[in-house]
Design a protein around this motif. Structure first.
Motif, PDB file in Angstrom:
ATOM      1  N   GLY A 188     -23.301  61.306 -40.538  1.00 20.44           N
ATOM      2  CA  GLY A 188     -23.483  60.035 -39.852  1.00 20.44           C
ATOM      3  C   GLY A 188     -22.867  58.832 -40.535  1.00 20.44           C
ATOM      4  N   VAL A 189     -22.177  59.031 -41.675  1.00 21.95           N
ATOM      5  CA  VAL A 189     -21.534  57.910 -42.357  1.00 21.95           C
ATOM      6  C   VAL A 189     -20.065  57.909 -41.977  1.00 21.95           C
ATOM      7  CG1 VAL A 189     -20.975  56.848 -44.568  1.00 21.95           C
ATOM      8  CG2 VAL A 189     -23.147  58.069 -44.262  1.00 21.95           C
ATOM      9  N   ALA A 190     -19.604  56.890 -41.218  1.00 22.21           N
ATOM     10  CA  ALA A 190     -18.240  56.875 -40.687  1.00 22.21           C
ATOM     11  C   ALA A 190     -17.359  55.868 -41.426  1.00 22.21           C
ATOM     12  CB  ALA A 190     -18.255  56.525 -39.202  1.00 22.21           C
ATOM     13  N   ARG A 191     -16.208  56.311 -41.886  1.00 23.44           N
ATOM     14  CA  ARG A 191     -15.150  55.436 -42.405  1.00 23.44           C
ATOM     15  C   ARG A 191     -13.897  55.750 -41.603  1.00 23.44           C
ATOM     16  NH1 ARG A 191     -16.006  53.730 -47.689  1.00 23.44           N
ATOM     17  NH2 ARG A 191     -14.078  52.556 -47.383  1.00 23.44           N
ATOM     18  N   PRO A 192     -13.751  55.125 -40.410  1.00 20.70           N
ATOM     19  CA  PRO A 192     -12.784  55.621 -39.406  1.00 20.70           C
ATOM     20  C   PRO A 192     -11.363  55.814 -39.892  1.00 20.70           C
ATOM     21  CG  PRO A 192     -14.213  53.956 -38.434  1.00 20.70           C
ATOM     22  CD  PRO A 192     -14.515  53.975 -39.900  1.00 20.70           C
ATOM     23  N   ALA A 193     -10.817  54.869 -40.604  1.00 24.12           N
ATOM     24  CA  ALA A 193      -9.406  55.005 -40.976  1.00 24.12           C
ATOM     25  C   ALA A 193      -9.187  56.182 -41.917  1.00 24.12           C
ATOM     26  CB  ALA A 193      -8.906  53.712 -41.627  1.00 24.12           C
ATOM     27  N   ALA A 194     -10.142  56.458 -42.789  1.00 26.63           N
ATOM     28  CA  ALA A 194      -9.950  57.502 -43.798  1.00 26.63           C
ATOM     29  C   ALA A 194      -9.794  58.898 -43.197  1.00 26.63           C
ATOM     30  CB  ALA A 194     -11.105  57.462 -44.806  1.00 26.63           C
ATOM     31  N   PRO A 195     -10.737  59.368 -42.345  1.00 27.66           N
ATOM     32  CA  PRO A 195     -10.559  60.728 -41.812  1.00 27.66           C
ATOM     33  C   PRO A 195      -9.355  60.853 -40.893  1.00 27.66           C
ATOM     34  CG  PRO A 195     -12.431  59.649 -40.764  1.00 27.66           C
ATOM     35  CD  PRO A 195     -12.044  58.798 -41.926  1.00 27.66           C
ATOM     36  N   LEU A 196      -9.080  59.811 -40.108  1.00 31.09           N
ATOM     37  CA  LEU A 196      -7.944  59.898 -39.203  1.00 31.09           C
ATOM     38  C   LEU A 196      -6.629  59.933 -39.959  1.00 31.09           C
ATOM     39  CD1 LEU A 196      -9.144  57.470 -36.416  1.00 31.09           C
ATOM     40  CD2 LEU A 196      -8.864  59.925 -36.216  1.00 31.09           C
ATOM     41  N   THR A 197      -6.534  59.127 -41.006  1.00 34.77           N
ATOM     42  CA  THR A 197      -5.306  59.116 -41.789  1.00 34.77           C
ATOM     43  C   THR A 197      -5.116  60.440 -42.512  1.00 34.77           C
ATOM     44  OG1 THR A 197      -5.585  56.732 -42.118  1.00 34.77           O
ATOM     45  CG2 THR A 197      -4.011  57.856 -43.549  1.00 34.77           C
TER      46      THR A 197
END
Length: 305
Positions: free
Chosen positions: A225-234
């Motif tokens: 449940g902890v989201a860091r959007p740019a990191a996983p997508l990159t």
């Protein structure tokens, strides 16, 4: 695409090379017209994310009509897309709409201009039928002896033109305040993630439609449940690009360095040189026409395709 001009209100900075959202203004416009059969950039040579054909008006700095004539010498297309190189919010769908409006207008329409929210024509965000352009430029050159220094309105006044209203695609970066506003808008108005993914794909040399919702849902589940959007997508894009190159640690390392470099440039925009307007560069120089190169208010005399 016109990518010359003196950029007087930017203190002579190389405007098309300025970074907005991690990409140069020139590359952002090139991305919006990636479907073009042939792309001609009129102006000094610069590094670009994709291959283009370069042209130069003579003498250099001769203004938009001279630059447009120089570019037309390198194309045989029936329709010519004319764009300035400082349009941070131009999108491919807007380009396609301009071209579609020319077709829809039939033989009675010689071009379609974008109209800004104030209703002002933007002749350097437009699609034209090529032969009428050649005809009118030749007539103007004969009448005035040269196209150098002539304003765009002399050309557009002689053409039968349609208009396509758009809320933001014609926003251009003529001043440091404009550049800062574009950078802030990309970060603050809900488009930051899409902008980052587009920049990352361009940097990594991949063309992939990313289902960001599904990937972010997966990332949230994996991270409890902890989201860091740019990191996983990159990270996903780096892995995809590495696989396209055959995989292996060398490919991953190289592409990771590219993504890190992009992230650093992205962060430096808010803090480094050019992030805010340097002292004394906020307005036009005394006696300088808006946009430089002798154009009239509402004209853009620096950049097109």
């Amino acid at each position: 695409m016109l990518a010359g001009g003196a950029a007087g209100r930017l203190g002579g900075a190389d405007k098309p090379a300025l970074s907005v959202g991690g990409r140069t203004l020139l590359d952002r416009v090139l991305g919006a017209c990636a479907d073009a059969g042939d792309t001609v950039v009129v102006g000094p040579r610069r590094p670009t994310a994709r291959a283009v054909r370069w042209a130069r008006e003579q003498p250099p700095g001769g203004g938009p009509l001279a630059a447009l004539a120089a570019g037309l010498r390198h194309t045989a297309a029936a329709t010519t897309l004319v764009l300035s190189a400082d349009l941070p919010f131009l999108r491919a769908e807007t380009v396609r709409s301009l071209l579609a409006e020319v077709v829809r207008g039939g033989s009675g329409v010689e071009g379609v201009l974008l109209a800004d929210p104030g209703g002002r024509d933007q002749p350097l965000v437009a699609a034209y039928r090529t032969e009428p352009l050649r005809r009118e430029l030749a007539l103007l050159a004969t009448e005035y002896g040269s196209l150098s220094g002539l304003p765009l309105r002399l050309l557009t006044a002689e053409l039968s033109l349609g208009r396509l209203p758009h809320p933001d695609a014609s926003f251009d970066c003529d001043t440091w305040e404009d550049v800062a506003a574009a950078r802030a808008r990309i970060r603050d108005d809900g488009r930051v993630l899409d902008e980052w993914i587009t920049a990352a794909k361009a940097e990594l040399g991949i063309d992939l439609d990313v289902d960001t919702t599904a990937l972010l849902d997966l990332a949230r589940d994996a991270a409890h449940g902890v989201a860091r959007p740019a990191a996983p997508l990159t990270t996903f894009l780096v892995g995809y690009a590495a696989a396209q190159r055959g995989g292996g640690p060398e490919a991953v390392a190289e592409l990771t360095r590219k993504a890190v470099g992009l992230a650093r440039r992205w962060a430096e925009e808010a803090e480094g040189p050019g992030g805010t307007a340097p002292a004394g560069r906020s307005g036009a120089a005394p006696g300088e026409a808006a946009g430089g190169q002798g154009q009239q208010p509402g004209d853009k005399a620096e950049e097109s395709e």
